[in-house]
Write an enzyme that holds these catalytic residues in place. Sequence first.
Site, PDB file in Angstrom:
ATOM      1  N   HIS A 156       0.718  -1.307   0.029  1.00 24.46           N
ATOM      2  CA  HIS A 156      -0.112  -0.070  -0.022  1.00 24.46           C
ATOM      3  C   HIS A 156       0.869   1.400   0.013  1.00 24.46           C
ATOM      4  O   HIS A 156       0.457   2.302   0.556  1.00 24.46           O
ATOM      5  CB  HIS A 156      -0.820   0.143   1.343  1.00 24.46           C
ATOM      6  CG  HIS A 156      -1.757  -1.197   1.429  1.00 24.46           C
ATOM      7  ND1 HIS A 156      -2.970  -1.405   0.796  1.00 24.46           N
ATOM      8  CD2 HIS A 156      -1.360  -2.228   2.260  1.00 24.46           C
ATOM      9  CE1 HIS A 156      -3.401  -2.627   1.301  1.00 24.46           C
ATOM     10  NE2 HIS A 156      -2.455  -3.208   1.943  1.00 24.46           N
ATOM     11  N   SER A 277      15.479  21.396 -16.164  1.00 22.00           N
ATOM     12  CA  SER A 277      14.243  22.177 -16.252  1.00 22.00           C
ATOM     13  C   SER A 277      14.533  23.337 -17.090  1.00 22.00           C
ATOM     14  O   SER A 277      15.764  24.106 -16.923  1.00 22.00           O
ATOM     15  CB  SER A 277      13.418  22.513 -14.968  1.00 22.00           C
ATOM     16  OG  SER A 277      12.542  23.637 -15.404  1.00 22.00           O
ATOM     17  N   LYS A 283      16.790  21.448 -10.866  1.00 26.86           N
ATOM     18  CA  LYS A 283      15.891  20.047 -11.154  1.00 26.86           C
ATOM     19  C   LYS A 283      17.061  19.184 -12.097  1.00 26.86           C
ATOM     20  O   LYS A 283      17.579  19.155 -12.500  1.00 26.86           O
ATOM     21  CB  LYS A 283      14.951  20.411 -12.343  1.00 26.86           C
ATOM     22  CG  LYS A 283      13.670  21.162 -11.624  1.00 26.86           C
ATOM     23  CD  LYS A 283      12.733  20.417 -10.758  1.00 26.86           C
ATOM     24  CE  LYS A 283      11.481  20.028 -11.436  1.00 26.86           C
ATOM     25  NZ  LYS A 283      10.752  19.086 -10.673  1.00 26.86           N
ATOM     26  N   GLU A 290       9.744   8.322 -16.858  1.00 28.87           N
ATOM     27  CA  GLU A 290       8.336   8.746 -16.869  1.00 28.87           C
ATOM     28  C   GLU A 290       7.745   8.583 -18.596  1.00 28.87           C
ATOM     29  O   GLU A 290       6.743   8.098 -18.906  1.00 28.87           O
ATOM     30  CB  GLU A 290       8.355  10.520 -16.964  1.00 28.87           C
ATOM     31  CG  GLU A 290       8.540  10.655 -15.415  1.00 28.87           C
ATOM     32  CD  GLU A 290       8.883  12.249 -15.164  1.00 28.87           C
ATOM     33  OE1 GLU A 290       8.109  13.152 -15.932  1.00 28.87           O
ATOM     34  OE2 GLU A 290       9.447  12.726 -14.291  1.00 28.87           O
TER      35      GLU A 290
END
Length: 459
Positions: A156, A277, A283, A290
């Site tokens: 979970h 970024s 970043k 992704e």
Amino acid sequence: MAKMWTGRTSGVTEKIADDFNSSIKFDSRMYKQDILGSMAHASMLGYKNIITKDEADTLIGGLEDILNDIESGKLAIDMTAEDIHMFVEQELTARLGAVGKKLHTARSRNDQVALDTRMYLKEVAKSIIQKITNLAVAITVKAEEHKSTIMPGYTHLQRAQPITFGHHLMAYAMMFLRDIDRFKDVIRRIDVCPIGSCALAGTTYDTDRRFEAQKLGFSSIALNSIDGVSDRDFCVEFASASALTMMHLSRLSEEIILWTSWEFKFVELSDAFTTGSSIMPQKKNSDMAELVRGKTGRVYGDLMALLTMLKGLPLAYNKDMQEDKENVFDCADTLIMCLDVFAPMVDGMTVYKDNMKIAAQKGFINATDLADYLVKKGLPFRSAYKISGGIVADCIAKGKVLEDLTIEEYKGYSDLFDEDVYAEISLETCVSKRTSEGGTSPESVQAQVDYVKGILENV
Ligand code: ARG
């Protein structure tokens, strides 16, 4: 150009209809399979005296020249042709004249397209198996390195029990072993030769379908000519195996994305596989992972499109089936790209053992072991579970962890507690004692590594 199928109709078509009908944009990638299939067909026609041996040799020579000319860049594929099958036949006839027109004896584009797609996917599936193997090797190597690296295991997405990072990675190695097995199984059913089914009913010529199948390296032939030209199960199975592999890649991607966040900081990807970024200078994004996660959706889409395209089709061939190729090619291209980027990405991943250990020390992930301690001292598991749960609740209220309690405090809960409780609930013990087959102990992980390596060496 006049259509080769001018006959019943004038063959005069609107350009917009030609463009709509044409599949050359996506089936031109099967030029080699198409030409090799035609060479085998010509050879069979000669061997069975359906055409003369000389004619067969001329056809084979002409086809070989076309193949060489395409590969050397001398011959460009005409993107206005209807499809790759028509292009090759048209080019052959342009080069050889009348004898070129004999190639299409005792066959149809319907069995040709089924043949080419099977030959193409067989090759691609083999290379996918190789690429999954490379990834599984990279994962197994990392797993062996980290067979003793403690991290929290989750259920979970809540900290559950201590595990080793090696153990966690080996779960993915097992998935990829199944993927390899699935693609091997798909190949078994791709490996059935449809050529000689002709349009749908077979042929009155005295052909030898097994001769052709053998020449093209197939293990067997389609035993029903109607099924031979209308079966696209192998496309669905290929897409399904691709979708499952993508799902595994996507789950690992999701974990990598979490692990590389500041909240986890369990791993860091090499600069070579991350992006920055345009505005936020701090970043370092896990874009590759992704994208793999994102591309999984399109492969699922390909599988759905194939199933839906086929569901209402009467036997035998219908033009709807031309749509199969864009889906299977997209599956193959997407999966291959993802696998190619994944193996080096995993390989270059830095693992922050200390952060994993710190995370494992919070969250009472040794509470099961505390309960098991009492069970080993004679208490039934449910009673032990209840006492341990109460201890955890009290610790949370006092801002403590299990290791902080004094032996007096422990004895307050049960007089079965003794000094040896501390060794029993140390994370190292929790991990090293889980020696059950498949469990998280370093020896057990090593056994998994050895097993997987053994299989990967013989894929
Ligand atoms: N381009 C077609 C396809 O991809 C080839 C088969 C065409 N056969 C036919 N009878 N129109 O499916």
